[in-house]
Design a protein around this motif. Structure first.
Motif, PDB file in Angstrom:
ATOM      1  N   PHE B  13       0.882  -1.172   0.000  1.00  0.00           N
ATOM      2  CA  PHE B  13       0.000   0.000   0.000  1.00  0.00           C
ATOM      3  C   PHE B  13       0.911   1.209   0.000  1.00  0.00           C
ATOM      4  CE2 PHE B  13      -3.092  -2.950   2.068  1.00  0.00           C
ATOM      5  CZ  PHE B  13      -4.085  -2.842   1.107  1.00  0.00           C
ATOM      6  N   ALA B  18       2.254  -4.434   3.047  1.00  0.00           N
ATOM      7  CA  ALA B  18       1.246  -5.008   3.935  1.00  0.00           C
ATOM      8  C   ALA B  18       1.488  -6.506   4.045  1.00  0.00           C
ATOM      9  CB  ALA B  18      -0.155  -4.732   3.407  1.00  0.00           C
ATOM     10  N   PRO B  37      -0.309 -10.944  15.120  1.00  0.00           N
ATOM     11  CA  PRO B  37      -0.813  -9.770  15.834  1.00  0.00           C
ATOM     12  C   PRO B  37      -1.500  -8.799  14.878  1.00  0.00           C
ATOM     13  CG  PRO B  37       1.571  -9.662  15.610  1.00  0.00           C
ATOM     14  CD  PRO B  37       1.154 -10.991  15.082  1.00  0.00           C
ATOM     15  N   SER B  38      -2.161  -7.814  15.432  1.00  0.00           N
ATOM     16  CA  SER B  38      -2.902  -6.840  14.639  1.00  0.00           C
ATOM     17  C   SER B  38      -1.985  -6.128  13.645  1.00  0.00           C
ATOM     18  CB  SER B  38      -3.552  -5.830  15.587  1.00  0.00           C
ATOM     19  OG  SER B  38      -4.457  -5.061  14.877  1.00  0.00           O
ATOM     20  N   GLY B  39      -2.458  -5.984  12.431  1.00  0.00           N
ATOM     21  CA  GLY B  39      -1.719  -5.220  11.427  1.00  0.00           C
ATOM     22  C   GLY B  39      -0.622  -5.991  10.723  1.00  0.00           C
ATOM     23  N   CYS B  40      -0.562  -7.309  10.908  1.00  0.00           N
ATOM     24  CA  CYS B  40       0.535  -8.073  10.308  1.00  0.00           C
ATOM     25  C   CYS B  40       0.224  -8.481   8.877  1.00  0.00           C
ATOM     26  CB  CYS B  40       0.847  -9.299  11.144  1.00  0.00           C
ATOM     27  SG  CYS B  40      -0.432 -10.545  11.096  1.00  0.00           S
ATOM     28  N   GLY B  41      -0.984  -8.234   8.402  1.00  0.00           N
ATOM     29  CA  GLY B  41      -1.281  -8.519   6.998  1.00  0.00           C
ATOM     30  C   GLY B  41      -2.161  -9.742   6.773  1.00  0.00           C
ATOM     31  N   LYS B  42      -2.810 -10.239   7.804  1.00  0.00           N
ATOM     32  CA  LYS B  42      -3.661 -11.432   7.656  1.00  0.00           C
ATOM     33  C   LYS B  42      -4.850 -11.141   6.745  1.00  0.00           C
ATOM     34  CE  LYS B  42      -4.692 -11.430  12.060  1.00  0.00           C
ATOM     35  NZ  LYS B  42      -3.962 -10.279  12.618  1.00  0.00           N
ATOM     36  N   THR B  43      -5.569 -10.067   7.073  1.00  0.00           N
ATOM     37  CA  THR B  43      -6.748  -9.717   6.285  1.00  0.00           C
ATOM     38  C   THR B  43      -6.360  -9.452   4.838  1.00  0.00           C
ATOM     39  OG1 THR B  43      -7.863  -8.813   8.206  1.00  0.00           O
ATOM     40  CG2 THR B  43      -8.618  -8.051   6.058  1.00  0.00           C
ATOM     41  N   THR B  44      -5.259  -8.720   4.653  1.00  0.00           N
ATOM     42  CA  THR B  44      -4.816  -8.409   3.299  1.00  0.00           C
ATOM     43  C   THR B  44      -4.551  -9.691   2.514  1.00  0.00           C
ATOM     44  OG1 THR B  44      -3.846  -6.390   4.172  1.00  0.00           O
ATOM     45  CG2 THR B  44      -3.149  -7.064   1.987  1.00  0.00           C
ATOM     46  N   GLU B 159     -11.627 -13.449  10.818  1.00  0.00           N
ATOM     47  CA  GLU B 159     -11.997 -13.319  12.228  1.00  0.00           C
ATOM     48  C   GLU B 159     -13.499 -13.413  12.426  1.00  0.00           C
ATOM     49  OE1 GLU B 159      -9.875 -10.820  14.713  1.00  0.00           O
ATOM     50  OE2 GLU B 159      -8.306 -10.335  13.293  1.00  0.00           O
ATOM     51  N   HIS B 192      -6.475 -13.569  15.314  1.00  0.00           N
ATOM     52  CA  HIS B 192      -5.302 -13.159  16.075  1.00  0.00           C
ATOM     53  C   HIS B 192      -5.300 -13.878  17.423  1.00  0.00           C
ATOM     54  CE1 HIS B 192      -8.334 -10.146  17.392  1.00  0.00           C
ATOM     55  NE2 HIS B 192      -7.869 -10.516  18.543  1.00  0.00           N
TER      56      HIS B 192
HETATM   57  N1  LIG Z   1      -6.600  -0.172   2.090  1.00  0.00           N
HETATM   58  C1  LIG Z   1      -5.441   0.040   2.739  1.00  0.00           C
HETATM   59  N2  LIG Z   1      -4.699   1.132   2.478  1.00  0.00           N
HETATM   60  C2  LIG Z   1      -3.519   1.345   3.118  1.00  0.00           C
HETATM   61  N3  LIG Z   1      -2.993   0.525   4.048  1.00  0.00           N
HETATM   62  C3  LIG Z   1      -3.689  -0.583   4.349  1.00  0.00           C
HETATM   63  C4  LIG Z   1      -4.951  -0.881   3.722  1.00  0.00           C
HETATM   64  N4  LIG Z   1      -5.415  -2.048   4.225  1.00  0.00           N
HETATM   65  C5  LIG Z   1      -4.490  -2.443   5.130  1.00  0.00           C
HETATM   66  N5  LIG Z   1      -3.462  -1.578   5.206  1.00  0.00           N
HETATM   67  C6  LIG Z   1      -2.271  -1.720   6.059  1.00  0.00           C
HETATM   68  O1  LIG Z   1      -1.692  -2.963   5.800  1.00  0.00           O
HETATM   69  C7  LIG Z   1      -1.266  -3.573   7.006  1.00  0.00           C
HETATM   70  C8  LIG Z   1      -1.896  -4.945   7.155  1.00  0.00           C
HETATM   71  O2  LIG Z   1      -3.288  -4.795   7.333  1.00  0.00           O
HETATM   72  P1  LIG Z   1      -4.256  -5.997   7.580  1.00  0.00           P
HETATM   73  O3  LIG Z   1      -5.633  -5.443   7.651  1.00  0.00           O
HETATM   74  O4  LIG Z   1      -4.018  -7.053   6.587  1.00  0.00           O
HETATM   75  O5  LIG Z   1      -3.812  -6.497   9.009  1.00  0.00           O
HETATM   76  P2  LIG Z   1      -4.441  -7.652   9.900  1.00  0.00           P
HETATM   77  O6  LIG Z   1      -3.353  -8.627  10.135  1.00  0.00           O
HETATM   78  O7  LIG Z   1      -5.697  -8.151   9.300  1.00  0.00           O
HETATM   79  O8  LIG Z   1      -4.739  -6.880  11.254  1.00  0.00           O
HETATM   80  P3  LIG Z   1      -5.994  -6.977  12.230  1.00  0.00           P
HETATM   81  O9  LIG Z   1      -5.745  -8.142  13.123  1.00  0.00           O
HETATM   82  O10 LIG Z   1      -5.935  -5.681  12.958  1.00  0.00           O
HETATM   83  O11 LIG Z   1      -7.225  -7.122  11.381  1.00  0.00           O
HETATM   84  C9  LIG Z   1      -1.634  -2.631   8.123  1.00  0.00           C
HETATM   85  O12 LIG Z   1      -0.493  -1.911   8.481  1.00  0.00           O
HETATM   86  C10 LIG Z   1      -2.656  -1.736   7.504  1.00  0.00           C
HETATM   87  O13 LIG Z   1      -2.594  -0.456   8.086  1.00  0.00           O
END
Ligand SMILES: Nc1ncnc2c1ncn2[C@@H]1O[C@H](COP(=O)(O)OP(=O)(O)OP(=O)(O)O)[C@@H](O)[C@H]1O
Ligand SMILES: [Mg+2]
Lengths: 343, 379
Positions: B13, B18, B37-44, B159, B192
Motif C-alpha cells: 500500500f 502489507a 498480531p494486529s496489522g501483520c497482513g492477515k486480512t490483506t 476473524e 489473532h
Molecule cells: N486499504 C489500505 N490502504 C492502506 N494501508 C492498508 C490498507 N489495508 C491495510 N493496510 C495496512 O496494511 C497492514 C496490514 O493490514 P491488515 O488489515 O491485513 O492487518 P491484519 O493482520 O488483518 O490486522 P488486524 O488483526 O488488525 O485485522 C496494516 O499496516 C494496515 O494499516
C-alpha cells in the motif's frame, strides 16, 4: 452532578467479610426535578422553585413554547376553519359576518378554475418529482463513482440550488426569450428548429413544461445531495459480500444499491413534493401564472382569491381543503417511509 | 473443493508492505489459520486470495487455475466477514438465498439448498427476521449459512468470531470445526487468537510485520517454533527464553548456578555457534524438584488457572535476571517470596541464535513433540 440534592444514607451493618458484603451501603433517592432545578439556580429564584411539583416545573418549561405555538399556529388554523363557514371579506371589516354553512366549500369544489389550478399543480408536482428523482439519483450515482475531480463537479452541480428563486425566475425569463434566449438557441442548435418559432413562456402548451424545466434545473442538485448521502451510507463491505456472492453489477444495483438508498430517495420525494405543492415565487416570477391561467398553481390561485379579490371566506375554504389533502397524503406517505426505514 | 496456491504473493500500500512475498500451498480440504498480531497482513492476504484486493506481485492458483487477475465472482469462493456483512434490508432467508439467486438457480433448488443449510446451522426459526434483530451468534450463523449455501470451492473467513463474547466463541468455534469436518471444505481462517488457531487448524501460518514467520501444524509451531517471535507469540504465556553461554553439555543461563541441559540431538548443531545461544522451554517442561534442580529462584507471583497454577519465578540477579514461568500442580502450596528449584526436561529444550533469532538445529525435534497431538497443546 446531582450530589447536592441527592440524599446519602450510610448504614452500618455487622458483617465481617468486608469484600463480600461491603461495609457501607449507600442509598441514593433520586432528587425531584424541582430540587435539581433549585440546585442549579441562584438562591433567590431557587426558593420560589423549590416547593413546586415535578408536573408544575414541567409546565413552566414547556408553557412558553406551547403558548407561542397556539398563538401563531393553532389559533390561525382554527380561525381559518371558522372563516371558511362565513362570508367574511377582509377588505370590508365593518360588514356583518354571516354564517353561511358549507356554501364556500360547495362553491370551491364546483369551480372549474380551481380544478384547472389543481390540474396545473398536479402536472407540476408529478413531473418535477419524477425528473428530479431520476436525474438526481443518476447524478448521485455518477458522483459516487469517486472519479478524479468528483468533489469539484459536486460543487458545480450544487450552484443552482444556492440561488434565490426570484433570481432564477428572472434570468430564466431571459433564457427563454425566443429571439435572444440561450435556451431557444441551444434547442435550435441541436434540433435545427428556428429559435424564434417557439416561446416557452408565451405558449399554452409549452408554459407548463417551462416551469417544470426551471424547477428541475434548480432543485435536482438537492435531490442529488440526499441520494448521495443514501449511496454513501451503504458500506463497502456490503458490495464486497455481493461480489463474492457472485452478483452481477446489474443485480447489485437492483438488489442492494436501490433498496438500501430507498429511504433517502423517499425522503427527497417527500421534501420536494411538499415544497412544490406550495410553489409560488419561482412561477410568479417566471410566468405570473400565464399565459391566461395555464400555469396558475393552486397557491397562486389562492393568493389571488384571498388578497386580490378579497374573498376571505371562500379562500379559507380552499385553504382548508388543500390543508386536509396535503396533510392526509403526507401522513400516508410518512407511514410508508417509516415501513421502508424500519427494515 | 479445491487447492489454493500462493506463489510469491505480495501487497504494497503506497510504500509500505502489507504482505511481503509469501508462498503457501493449501491442500484440498485443509483447514489453515492465518495467525498473527494486529496489522501483520492477515486480512490483506485473505482479501488477495478472495480477489477483493489486487496483488502487487505474485500469482494465486485456485485448483491449479491461475486466478490472479480474476474477479472475486469468478473465483468460486465464499467469504465470511468479521462483522458478518449481511444485507440489512433482506430477511434472513433472502440473505441466505442471495448467492443462489445471483447464479440464476431454479427456485425449487434454492428452496432445497436453503432448507439444507438452515437445518445444518439450526436457524430455521429465524428465516423471517431481519439481520439487525438477531444476536451476534445468530448473525454469524446466518453469515455462515450464506457462505455454505453455494458449495464454493473454498471458504475464507476473516476473524468470524472476533465480535462474539468468550462463551459464544467457544460454541461457534466447535460449530465451525464441525462444519468443516462434515463438508471437508478447504478453509482459510484468519484470527489473532492463538487458542482459536491451535484448536481449529490443520496448519497454522504465523505472520508478523507483513512476513510469514512459520508454517506448520499446531504442535510444530508450539513445540518447534522457527524463531524467537513464534516462540514468544504462541502459548500463553509464551516460551521461556533465556540468554546463555554453552558450557560443555549444558548452557549457563541467568547467572551462577543456573543451567539448562543440551539434549544429545542438538550437540552438533550448537557446536557451530560462537557459544552464545538463547535457550527456550515451555512452562510445562520444568519440573519442581525439592532442593536439587539445575535452576532456582524466588517465587514472584502465582496465578491460579483452575486446573493448574502458573508460577512466575525470578531467576538470577543483575544483568541475567529474568522471570521464568513454570506450570505446577493446582494444589501446590507455593507462597510468594519463597525459594524454589526446578529441573528442565531435556527433550523439551529448544535453542535459538541470538543474532538471527532463528531456531538452531531445526528438524531434529524430539519424539515428544512429534507424537503430541494438538489437543494437549495450550490450555
Ligand atoms: N486499504 C489500505 N490502504 C492502506 N494501508 C492498508 C490498507 N489495508 C491495510 N493496510 C495496512 O496494511 C497492514 C496490514 O493490514 P491488515 O488489515 O491485513 O492487518 P491484519 O493482520 O488483518 O490486522 P488486524 O488483526 O488488525 O485485522 C496494516 O499496516 C494496515 O494499516
Ligand atoms: Mg484483519
Amino acid at each position: 452532578m446531582f450530589v447536592r440534592a441527592g440524599v446519602r444514607t450510610p448504614t452500618h451493618n455487622n458483617c465481617d467479610n468486608r469484600a463480600a458484603c461491603g461495609v457501607m451501603t449507600e442509598v441514593r433517592t433520586d432528587p425531584t426535578i424541582a430540587e435539581r432545578v433549585a440546585a442549579s439556580t441562584p438562591e433567590p429564584l431557587a426558593r420560589r422553585v423549590r416547593g413546586l411539583s415535578d408536573r408544575a416545573i414541567a409546565w413552566a418549561f414547556i408553557g412558553p413554547t406551547v403558548g407561542l405555538l397556539l398563538a401563531i399556529n393553532i389559533f390561525p388554523l382554527l380561525w381559518t376553519v371558522y372563516l371558511s363557514f362565513t362570508n367574511y371579506r377582509a377588505n370590508r371589516p365593518n360588514e356583518e359576518i354571516l354564517w353561511i354553512g358549507t356554501r364556500n366549500y360547495e362553491r370551491v369544489l364546483t369551480d372549474p378554475d380551481i380544478w384547472a389550478a389543481m390540474q396545473a399543480t398536479a402536472h407540476f408536482v408529478v413531473w418535477t418529482i419524477v425528473l428530479q428523482t431520476v436525474l438526481g439519483f443518476g447524478l448521485a450515482w455518477l458522483i459516487d463513482r469517486k472519479f478524479r475531480g468528483s468533489a469539484f463537479w459536486t460543487t458545480i452541480i450544487l450552484i443552482p440550488m444556492m440561488l434565490s428563486s426570484a433570481v432564477v425566475g428572472n434570468f430564466w425569463k431571459f433564457l427563454y426569450q425566443p429571439q435572444i434566449g440561450l435556451f431557444n438557441y441551444v434547442v435550435s442548435f441541436f434540433t435545427g428548429i428556428d429559435p424564434s418559432s417557439f416561446d416557452m413562456i408565451g405558449s399554452v402548451t409549452l408554459a407548463p413544461w417551462a416551469i417544470v424545466i426551471v424547477d428541475t434545473w434548480m432543485w435536482t442538485p438537492y435531490v442529488m445531495l440526499i441520494c448521495l448521502a443514501g449511496l454513501r451510507s451503504i458500506p463497502d463491505y456490503i458490495y464486497e459480500a455481493a461480489e463474492v456472492d457472485r452478483a452481477s453489477p446489474w443485480r447489485q444495483f437492483w438488489s442492494i444499491t436501490l433498496p438500501m438508498a430507498l429511504p433517502f430517495i423517499m425522503l427527497a420525494v417527500l421534501f420536494r413534493g411538499i415544497e412544490n405543492f406550495k410553489m409560488f415565487d419561482l412561477v410568479v416570477q417566471l410566468t405570473g401564472g400565464g399565459p391566461g391561467s395555464i400555469t396558475e398553481l393552486t397557491s397562486i390561485n389562492l393568493k389571488r382569491e384571498a388578497f386580490e379579490k378579497w374573498r376571505t371566506g371562500y379562500s379559507s375554504a380552499l385553504a382548508v381543503i388543500l390543508f386536509v389533502a396535503v396533510f392526509g397524503l403526507a401522513n400516508i406517505y410518512v407511514k410508508a417511509l417509516n415501513r421502508v426505514k424500519q427494515r | 473443493m479445491a487447492t489454493i496456491e500462493l506463489k510469491q504473493v505480495a501487497k504494497k500500500f503506497g510504500n509500505n508492505w502489507a504482505v511481503k512475498p509469501m508462498d503457501l500451498t493449501i491442500a484440498d480440504g485443509e483447514f489453515v489459520c492465518l495467525l498473527g498480531p494486529s496489522g501483520c497482513g492477515k486480512t490483506t492476504t485473505l482479501r488477495m486470495i478472495s480477489g477483493l484486493e489486487a496483488v502487487t506481485e505474485g500469482a494465486i492458483l485456485l485448483d491449479r487455475r491461475d486466478v490472479t487477475w480474476r474477479h472475486p465472482s469468478d473465483r468460486d469462493i465464499a467469504f465470511v466477514f468479521q462483522f458478518y456483512a449481511l444485507y440489512p434490508h433482506m430477511s434472513v432467508r433472502e440473505n441466505i438465498a442471495f448467492p443462489l439467486q445471483a447464479e440464476g438457480e431454479k427456485k425449487e433448488n434454492i428452496d432445497k439448498r436453503v432448507a439444507e443449510v438452515v437445518d445444518l446451522l439450526r436457524i430455521g426459526h429465524l428465516l423471517k427476521a431481519r439481520p439487525s434483530k438477531l444476536s451476534g451468534g445468530d448473525q454469524q450463523r446466518v453469515a455462515l449459512a450464506r457462505a455454505l449455501v453455494r458449495r464454493p470451492a473454498a471458504f475464507l473467513m476473516d476473524e468470524p468470531l472476533g465480535a462474539l463474547d468468550a462463551e459464544l466463541r467457544e460454541t461457534m468455534r466447535a460449530e465451525i470445526k464441525q462444519l468443516h469436518l462434515a463438508q471437508h471444505a478447504t478453509t482459510v481462517y484468519v484470527t489473532h487468537d492463538q487458542v482459536e488457531a491451535m484448536a481449529m487448524s490443520d496448519r497454522i501460518v504465523v505472520m508478523s510485520a507483513a512476513e510469514v514467520q512459520q508454517i506448520g501444524s499446531p504442535a510444530q509451531v508450539y513445540y518447534d517454533p522457527a524463531n524467537l517471535f513464534v516462540a514468544r507469540f504462541i502459548g500463553s504465556p509464551g516460551m521461556n527464553l533465556l540468554k546463555g553461554r554453552i558450557d560443555g553439555e549444558r548452557v549457563q543461563v541467568s547467572g551462577a548456578g543456573n543451567t539448562v541441559p543440551i539434549p544429545a540431538s542438538y550437540r552438533s548443531a550448537l557446536a557451530t555457534t560462537g557459544g552464545d545461544v538463547v535457550a527456550g522451554f515451555r512452562p510445562e517442561a520444568a519440573a519442581i524438584s525439592g532442593n536439587g534442580g539445575s535452576m532456582g529462584g524466588e517465587i514472584y507471583a502465582v496465578d491460579m488457572h483452575g486446573s493448574y497454577k502458573l508460577l512466575h519465578v525470578s531467576v538470577g540477579e543483575g544483568e541475567g535476571a529474568s522471570i521464568v514461568h513454570i506450570r505446577s500442580d493446582r494444589m501446590a502450596p507455593y507462597t510468594i517470596g519463597s525459594p524454589v528449584r526446578f529441573d528442565i526436561d531435556p527433550d523439551m529444550v529448544r535453542f535459538f541464535d541470538p543474532k538471527s533469532e532463528r531456531a538452531l538445529g531445526r528438524g531434529i525435534a524430539s519424539p515428544a513433540a512429534r507424537n503430541d497431538s494438538k489437543r494437549e497443546v495450550g490450555q
